[in-house]
Motif scaffolding. Structure first.
Motif, PDB file in Angstrom:
ATOM      1  N   HIS A 158       0.841  -1.180   0.000  1.00 37.62           N
ATOM      2  CA  HIS A 158       0.000   0.000   0.000  1.00 37.62           C
ATOM      3  C   HIS A 158       0.889   1.247   0.000  1.00 37.62           C
ATOM      4  O   HIS A 158       1.870   1.292   0.733  1.00 37.62           O
ATOM      5  N   PHE A 208      -6.668   6.212   1.996  1.00 41.75           N
ATOM      6  CA  PHE A 208      -5.231   6.309   2.208  1.00 41.75           C
ATOM      7  C   PHE A 208      -4.825   7.126   3.431  1.00 41.75           C
ATOM      8  O   PHE A 208      -3.700   7.044   3.871  1.00 41.75           O
ATOM      9  N   LYS A 238      -5.839  -1.083  -7.561  1.00 38.06           N
ATOM     10  CA  LYS A 238      -4.482  -0.760  -8.014  1.00 38.06           C
ATOM     11  C   LYS A 238      -4.467   0.600  -8.718  1.00 38.06           C
ATOM     12  O   LYS A 238      -3.516   1.361  -8.577  1.00 38.06           O
ATOM     13  N   ASN A 268      -4.392   3.199  -6.126  1.00 37.87           N
ATOM     14  CA  ASN A 268      -3.025   3.315  -5.593  1.00 37.87           C
ATOM     15  C   ASN A 268      -2.172   4.162  -6.522  1.00 37.87           C
ATOM     16  O   ASN A 268      -1.406   5.021  -6.083  1.00 37.87           O
TER      17      ASN A 268
END
Lengths: 180, 129
Positions: free
Chosen positions: A48, A121, B22, B25
């Motif tokens: 991550h 995040f 993904k 990310n």
């Protein structure tokens, strides 16, 4: 003649069945291919982006928290204020510090496109900055002799809460500014 | 054949959800001004582009599975499929482009296209259900 027609019909039906089976097998193959692809993607675990909190990030936060706490001897006023507040207010200060940390890092971050916000995040980074700030405050107060091993929990709780806000501000500013 | 379509679409949705993680990310990495993670972003972009190519092939298979749909559903489904394939191709192209030019415009476009693909897949699933 009718016998011949019936036999022809039967063979046609058999052929159709065979074709259907073939198509079904192909469809099954496609489905399996998809499942394989999913497995492949899941197996390919990139860490991550935010789990890679580097030593530089931690040092940056420590320096920021130190500047926020020790600069202008802010912790000294924090300790004075701590005597005048209740445990409830102290708790509110802990929560406020967390909110400030989150808002600072999320809304003021130097990102290329500010409109893109991916919420999943942020929490880890916020927690890292928050915990570092807590540690810096406790360390500073300990070094300057405002808390020690004999201090009561409620005193410790209140004293840390009043200085934490400044430490968090310093640490999150450093985290944001230090990137460029 | 049409009975297989919903199951197939569900799988497509799952696969895209995994790729979508993904992509998020990647968007996050590209959006950071910090340059120390550029190599990670480039590697990730390469992988995503290859996953999207595989997905595109699988999505194209929906065309044959859609033959069993009723006439009123078939046309909108195939139209959606065409749009979806075009969006996936475009997304893949922008992801490849991001390896060389991770400009704000490219990041915004990747984000937009990613959302569009998710929406189109959901619409298709609703239509075929």
């Amino acid at each position: 003649m009718p016998k011949k027609r019936a036999a022809h019909k039967k063979s046609l039906q058999k052929q159709l069945l065979r074709e259907e089976k073939k198509i079904e097998a192909l469809e099954e193959q496609d489905l399996q291919g998809l499942q394989e692809l999913k497995k492949q993607i899941s197996k390919d675990r990139n860490p991550h982006p935010l789990t890679r909190i580097t030593r530089a990030d931690i040092i940056r936060s420590i320096i920021g928290a130190l500047i926020g706490t020790v600069g202008h001897f802010a912790f000294f006023y924090g300790v004075e204020l701590a005597d005048k507040i209740s445990v409830t207010r102290a708790t509110a200060l802990y929560i406020l510090s967390l909110i400030v940390c989150f808002s600072f890092m999320y809304y003021s971050g130097f990102r290329k496109v500010k409109e893109i916000r991916i919420f999943r995040f942020i929490p880890l980074r916020v927690m890292v900055v928050y915990i570092i700030s807590l540690a810096v405050v406790v360390g500073t107060l300990f070094i300057f002799g405002f808390i020690d091993t004999t201090s009561s929990f409620s005193h410790l709780y209140k004293v840390v809460s009043t200085t934490l806000l400044l430490a968090v501000l310093g640490a999150s500013t450093a985290d944001i500014l230090g990137k460029e | 054949m049409a009975a297989k379509l919903p199951a197939y679409l569900r799988e497509i949705q799952k696969v895209y959800a995994a790729i979508g993680d993904k992509i998020e990310n990647l968007i996050f990495l590209l959006n950071e001004t910090e340059t120390s993670r550029d190599a990670d972003a480039q590697e990730l972009a390469k992988k995503i582009a290859s996953f999207l190519t595989s997905l595109e092939k699988n999505v194209a298979q929906e065309k044959s599975l859609a033959q069993g749909l009723s006439r009123e559903k078939k046309k909108p489904f195939l139209d959606l499929l065409r749009i979806e394939l075009r969006t996936i191709r475009e997304l893949s192209a922008y992801i490849i482009l991001s390896r060389k030019k991770p400009t704000p415009a490219v990041i915004t476009k990747i984000n937009e296209l990613h959302r569009a693909v998710t929406k189109e897949i959901n619409q298709q699933e609703a239509l075929a259900a």
